[in-house]
Design an enzyme around this catalytic site. Structure first.
Site, mmCIF file in Angstrom:
data_model
loop_
_atom_site.group_PDB
_atom_site.id
_atom_site.type_symbol
_atom_site.label_atom_id
_atom_site.label_comp_id
_atom_site.label_asym_id
_atom_site.label_seq_id
_atom_site.Cartn_x
_atom_site.Cartn_y
_atom_site.Cartn_z
ATOM 1 N N LYS A 156 -5.941 -0.133 7.076
ATOM 2 C CA LYS A 156 -4.748 0.177 7.865
ATOM 3 C C LYS A 156 -4.613 1.677 8.071
ATOM 4 C CE LYS A 156 -0.189 1.001 6.539
ATOM 5 N NZ LYS A 156 1.019 0.746 5.754
ATOM 6 N N LYS A 206 -0.385 -3.793 14.320
ATOM 7 C CA LYS A 206 0.810 -3.834 13.479
ATOM 8 C C LYS A 206 1.925 -3.090 14.210
ATOM 9 C CE LYS A 206 2.359 -3.091 8.795
ATOM 10 N NZ LYS A 206 2.053 -3.397 7.418
ATOM 11 N N GLU A 223 3.701 2.996 14.405
ATOM 12 C CA GLU A 223 5.076 2.541 14.124
ATOM 13 C C GLU A 223 6.075 3.345 14.943
ATOM 14 O OE1 GLU A 223 6.240 2.228 10.000
ATOM 15 O OE2 GLU A 223 8.366 2.066 10.522
ATOM 16 N N GLU A 262 -1.712 0.644 13.725
ATOM 17 C CA GLU A 262 -0.257 0.669 13.532
ATOM 18 C C GLU A 262 0.391 1.949 14.053
ATOM 19 O OE1 GLU A 262 1.010 0.356 9.437
ATOM 20 O OE2 GLU A 262 3.116 0.436 9.963
ATOM 21 N N TYR A 284 6.045 6.543 4.189
ATOM 22 C CA TYR A 284 5.462 5.384 3.495
ATOM 23 C C TYR A 284 4.646 5.828 2.311
ATOM 24 C CZ TYR A 284 3.859 0.627 2.997
ATOM 25 O OH TYR A 284 3.615 -0.635 2.518
ATOM 26 N N ASP A 323 0.817 -1.209 0.000
ATOM 27 C CA ASP A 323 0.000 0.000 0.000
ATOM 28 C C ASP A 323 0.854 1.263 0.000
ATOM 29 O OD1 ASP A 323 0.842 -0.879 2.592
ATOM 30 O OD2 ASP A 323 -0.457 0.637 3.498
ATOM 31 N N SER A 370 3.237 -8.517 8.473
ATOM 32 C CA SER A 370 2.525 -7.668 7.517
ATOM 33 C C SER A 370 3.606 -6.799 6.880
ATOM 34 C CB SER A 370 1.478 -6.818 8.251
ATOM 35 O OG SER A 370 0.909 -5.889 7.363
HETATM 36 P P1 13P Z 1 7.504 -2.204 6.090
HETATM 37 O O1 13P Z 1 7.363 -3.694 6.307
HETATM 38 O O2 13P Z 1 8.282 -1.848 4.872
HETATM 39 O O3 13P Z 1 7.951 -1.500 7.322
HETATM 40 O O4 13P Z 1 6.080 -1.618 5.757
HETATM 41 C C1 13P Z 1 4.981 -2.135 6.335
HETATM 42 C C2 13P Z 1 3.953 -1.092 6.409
HETATM 43 O O5 13P Z 1 2.833 -1.304 6.055
HETATM 44 C C3 13P Z 1 4.288 0.179 6.996
HETATM 45 O O6 13P Z 1 3.137 0.858 7.251
#
Ligand code: 13P
Length: 384
Positions: A171, A253, A213, A211, A384, A60, A322
């Site tokens: 997501k 995630k 991150e 997620e 991203y 994505d 994922s």
């Molecule tokens: P990566 O596995 O490259 O970190 O990306 C996963 C993702 O969906 C980040 O939002």
């Protein structure tokens, strides 16, 4: 001076404020058991996506990020090339053996294969749930060096449209930077945004992937990541609960808990697994359907080894992957726009998904690994 035209009565709360736990309070909070229109379907989707040996293919990337990857292998960034590359991914033979869902960018959700089959139908034919990235990306968070994730405006309407188009999960990626903060306001904003998103999307029939991150950027050690991750997940679950999000009908995630990319002290897969599971077990209710890790800049090999290490003993939840970069890195370099290399690239994707499927079961044993699969996919200030 003339009297103000309203009485103090209009400021009186509709019911007296009461402390937490007193009876009147419960009237202001929707009961957790309230059945939603999509409850059965959400549960079915989450259950099917977390079958043993299965994970998610994250594909994505925004047009800009997908474009910079394509340009990195000499392919022009245009809609047709993005479509060709994504067709290669989703038409990989037997992809559905180890992939339960594929996260798509909005453009991709509406695209089709060269033979006219829609991407949604091509995925469904392999038993793969189509998913959709619904956040609208990161923006600078005023008065900090951090960012916040936008996309709540109009989300309910967009989610309804995505459902109609065939998406069944979604997501939202917020980020937390350790070197740039993390400030309380950034963590609260991240957690609250994720919870509002998850509630809105469950109401529209989409299983939300939550997620937050924690970026790999920085020279901090693994203990610092552990502390920050524990804080972020505590806040996130507080707001998820406040918003009556059903844990059985969502997926997480997380980033794995490891040292920052520039920390001189590296960790073994066993240390990463130990820290990550300790953090998750202290923060994540067992009812949660699945923990689907992002790869975050790890090499393809490390992301599989770390996942394998986490599945050496039973976990309260399905612990899986994922990945975007850790599934696609070598695939894209192999294809590099040349359709004569399509079969070779698809075979690599099939192997990467199989290896991660084995890691989900704790049964991965590393064999011959190419240089590309052992190289870090980390990029500083990654968008991203
Ligand atoms: P990566 O596995 O490259 O970190 O990306 C996963 C993702 O969906 C980040 O939002």
């Amino acid at each position: 001076m003339a009297a103000l035209a309203f009485s103090t009565k209009s400021f009186a709360p509709r019911q007296p404020l009461v402390a937490w736990g007193q009876k009147a309070h419960s009237k202001r909070v929707a009961p957790i058991t309230k059945a939603g229109k999509y409850d059965d379907e959400l549960l079915e989707t989450a259950t099917n996506m977390t079958k043993p040996g299965k994970g998610i293919l994250a594909m994505d990337e925004s047009n800009a990020t997908c474009g910079s990857r394509l340009e990195g292998v000499g392919v022009e960034n245009n809609e047709e090339n993005r479509r060709r590359y994504r067709e290669l991914l989703i038409t990989t033979p037997n992809l559905g053996e180890h992939i339960g869902g594929a996260i798509l960018f909005e453009e991709t959700l509406y695209q089709s294969c060269a033979d006219g089959t829609t991407f949604v139908d091509a995925l469904k034919a392999q038993g793969i749930y189509p998913g959709i990235k619904v956040d609208k990306g990161l923006k600078p968070l005023a008065n900090t060096n951090e960012s916040w994730c936008q996309g709540l405006d109009g989300l309910a309407d967009r989610a309804a449209e995505y459902y109609k188009q065939g998406a069944r999960f979604c997501k939202w990626r917020s980020v937390v930077s350790i070197p740039d903060g993390p400030s309380r306001v950034a963590v609260t904003d991240c957690a609250y945004g994720l919870a509002r998103y998850a509630a809105i999307c469950q109401n529209a029939g989409l299983v939300p992937i939550v997620e937050p991150e924690i970026l790999l950027d920085g020279d901090h050690d693994i203990d610092t990541t552990f502390e920050v991750a524990s804080w972020v997940w505590a806040e996130t679950f507080k707001y998820l609960a406040d918003n009556n999000v059903s844990f059985e009908r969502m997926l997480l995630k997380p980033s794995m808990v490891g040292p920052g990319a520039d920390c001189p002290k590296r960790s073994t897969p066993e240390e990463v697994a130990d820290y990550t599971l300790r953090m998750l077990k202290s923060r994540v209710p067992p009812a949660t359907a699945g923990i689907m890790f992002l790869s975050g800049g790890l090499s393809e090999l490390d992301s599989t080894l770390y996942l394998n290490a986490m599945n050496q003993s039973p976990n309260p939840w399905h612990v899986s992957f994922s990945y975007a970069r850790a599934l696609q890195n070598t695939v894209l370099k192999t294809w590099a726009g040349d359709d004569e290399k399509k079969d070779e690239a698809q075979a690599i994707l099939a192997r990467r998904t199989q290896e991660n499927g084995l890691a989900q079961l704790g049964k991965f044993v590393a064999g011959d690994v190419s240089a590309s699969e052992s190289e870090s996919t980390y990029q500083k200030n990654y968008v991203y």
